[in-house]
Each structure stands twice: as C-alpha cells, then as structure tokens.
Enzyme design. Structure first.
Site, PDB file in Angstrom:
ATOM      1  N   ALA A 257       0.856  -1.181   0.000  1.00 16.21           N
ATOM      2  CA  ALA A 257       0.000   0.000   0.000  1.00 16.21           C
ATOM      3  C   ALA A 257       0.890   1.229   0.000  1.00 16.21           C
ATOM      4  O   ALA A 257       1.990   1.209   0.543  1.00 16.21           O
ATOM      5  CB  ALA A 257      -0.902   0.003   1.223  1.00 16.21           C
ATOM      6  N   LYS A 258       0.369   2.289  -0.651  1.00 20.67           N
ATOM      7  CA  LYS A 258       1.177   3.508  -0.742  1.00 20.67           C
ATOM      8  C   LYS A 258       1.491   4.075   0.640  1.00 20.67           C
ATOM      9  O   LYS A 258       2.500   4.716   0.848  1.00 20.67           O
ATOM     10  CB  LYS A 258       0.422   4.559  -1.559  1.00 20.67           C
ATOM     11  CG  LYS A 258       0.515   4.281  -3.045  1.00 20.67           C
ATOM     12  CD  LYS A 258      -0.205   5.324  -3.857  1.00 20.67           C
ATOM     13  CE  LYS A 258      -0.102   4.983  -5.332  1.00 20.67           C
ATOM     14  NZ  LYS A 258      -1.084   5.637  -6.153  1.00 20.67           N
ATOM     15  N   ARG A 259       0.607   3.801   1.594  1.00 22.85           N
ATOM     16  CA  ARG A 259       0.837   4.381   2.915  1.00 22.85           C
ATOM     17  C   ARG A 259       1.985   3.691   3.661  1.00 22.85           C
ATOM     18  O   ARG A 259       2.516   4.230   4.619  1.00 22.85           O
ATOM     19  CB  ARG A 259      -0.451   4.344   3.739  1.00 22.85           C
ATOM     20  CG  ARG A 259      -0.981   2.954   3.970  1.00 22.85           C
ATOM     21  CD  ARG A 259      -2.293   2.965   4.727  1.00 22.85           C
ATOM     22  NE  ARG A 259      -2.787   1.617   4.839  1.00 22.85           N
ATOM     23  CZ  ARG A 259      -3.439   0.973   3.885  1.00 22.85           C
ATOM     24  NH1 ARG A 259      -3.709   1.582   2.747  1.00 22.85           N
ATOM     25  NH2 ARG A 259      -3.827  -0.278   4.046  1.00 22.85           N
TER      26      ARG A 259
END
Ligand code: GLU
Length: 284
Positions: A257-259
């Site tokens: 995930a980008k986070r």
C-alpha cells in the site's frame, strides 16, 4: 518465446497519490515486457483526475522511479488532468443518448436509502447505488440544478444494456472469456461532483484514444472491466484484451500500500538496492 506483434500497445497508468511501491514495479514491468517481447509499444499514462489527492511531486516520483528501474516509454506522456475536455465530450455523448443522469445524492442520502431497504444489493465496490436520482422527473432535475445543488453524473445502466441489447464479454488472458455482469456495479459515477469525470469514464476514453490493445493491470481492477466493456460498446470503441495479474504481497501476506513508506521504490533506491536485481526478482 512470444509471437511478434508490432500492433500490440500496452500501458501503465498509475495515479500520483503517493510514491510507487514494489507492486507498482511488478505491474509496470508486466505491461512493459508484454509489449517489448512482442515488438510492440509501451505507454505511460498519469491518471491524475483527482486533483485534491494527486500531487505533481508524486508524478515526478513516478518518472524517477520507473527510470531507475530501467523502463522507457513514449513521449509525450498523457496526463489526464490536461484532458478534461475529452471526457466532457464523451459524457455529453452519453447524456445526448439519455444514458446518463444527474445525481444529487450526498453520501448520507445513499446510506439512508440503503439502510431503509431490507435487501440492498452489494457489489465488489460496496453497496450498489439504489437509483434514487434515476427516478427524478425532468422538473425535479431542473429545480435542483437551478438551486445550485451539486451533482454527479451516473450511467443509467439499465438503459445502456437495453440499447446494447446483447450480452457482452471480454477475453482475459488469465481467466479466459468472461461474460460481463455490470449489474454488480450498477449506475456507476461518470463525473463526480468535484471532478468533471471519473476513473471509469477517463480510463475507457484514454485507452481508446491511445489505441491500447492489451490492458495489463492488477486483479483488484478485474471487477471494473465489467463496466468498462459496457462503456466501450456505447462509444463504439474496440474492447482490448485484458490480463489481470495477481497482486504482490509483502512478507506479512499483505498487499503493498502507498501508505506503507518502507517499501516504496524511493526507499529501496536510497537504501542502495540494485534495480537490475530487483527487476529480476520481480520477473514473473
Ligand atoms: N490509475 C489506476 C490505479 O492507479 C489504474 C488504472 C488502470 O490500470 O486501469 O489504480
């Protein structure tokens, strides 16, 4: 060895809402290799219609990371935020055919309606829009518009399917011939209240404008294809061949995930990871 196919055009179409991670590298590489091993073309497209979440520094990061991986693509790169007019023209076409209607609902209105009904159908994207605004009269629409009530535009799926008049299908290189069941997504948004287009509309318009023949993307977007083939038919566009690949998982079995900053390509580069070794490890 793949058969040469110089007519093959693939694309990688990330949204610049964060830095790319290994999962993106895998997807980009799949699309790149698919084209290159056949003597075809590979394009990069920046899907930045959401001007609040997309940031120019993330677009620059995409170029930087993909270059680091050794990928090359054709210039100029299409950046969706520069082409809102194209999506307006497409939306206009659907409106003119009576296949799009304004939706004045707030999230709360939709939730309330769903709570009220005993059997609110759910699709892969969550609850299906219950059609509140589909039934508004012309006078009600005019009054709400005149009052300045913000509105999105939705596809009238039932009307669209009636016009098409036959079942739709597409060829998926992983799953075979798939019969489209767009009812699972329902009256999708074509233009949002805050953005004059939507993912579904702009991706279909651009894939056709850029003559993409093979769409290689993650299986998280498999369900979206059910609606994309409908839009392609409505616009008279050809349906490309699809290949929805499995998603890469991290050591914990979670999707990247980008986070999760620790696995960005930027962080790997800074940590001194060799891009050639990374690419070899990602090779399917
Ligand atoms: N822009 C989409 C994303 O970043 C991908 C679109 C597509 O490949 O169809 O998830």
């Amino acid at each position: 060895m793949n058969r040469p196919d110089p007519t093959c055009v693939t694309r990688f179409a990330p949204s610049p809402t964060g830095r790319l991670h290994k999962g993106h590298a895998y997807s980009a590489l799949m699309a790149y290799r698919y084209a290159k091993t056949r003597g075809g073309r590979f394009l990069l497209r920046i899907e930045d219609i959401d001007t609040t979440r997309c940031k120019p520094e993330f677009t620059d990061g995409i170029f930087e990371d993909l270059k680091w991986l050794g990928l090359t693509w054709e210039e100029p790169v299409r950046q969706q935020s520069q082409h809102f007019d194209d999506y307006q023209v497409a939306l206009q076409e659907l409106k003119a055919k009576g296949l799009a209607y304004p939706c004045f609902c707030t999230r709360k209105d939709i939730e309330a309606e769903i709570t009220k009904s005993a059997s609110a159908p759910h699709g892969p994207d969550g609850p299906i829009y219950p059609g509140i605004c589909r039934h508004l009269s012309g006078a009600e629409r005019t009054a709400k518009t005149a009052a300045g009530t913000p509105h999105a535009w939705r596809l009238d799926l039932a009307a669209a399917l009636k016009l098409i008049g036959e079942p739709l299908e597409w060829l998926d290189e992983v799953k075979g011939v798939i019969r489209a069941t767009p009812e699972e997504l329902g009256d999708v948004v074509l233009a949002r209240k805050d953005t004059p287009t939507s993912y579904h509309l702009s991706v279909v318009v651009d894939d056709a404008l850029q003559s993409i023949t093979h769409i290689i993307r993650g299986e998280d977007l498999f369900h979206a294809t059910h609606i994309h083939v409908v839009l392609q038919r409505l616009f008279g566009y050809p349906t490309p061949v699809y290949l929805h690949h499995g998603l890469m998982l991290d050591e914990g079995g979670q999707r990247f995930a980008k986070r999760n900053k620790s696995v960005t390509l930027e962080s790997l580069r800074t940590a001194g990871v060799d891009p050639t070794a990374l690419m070899a490890a990602l090779t399917p």
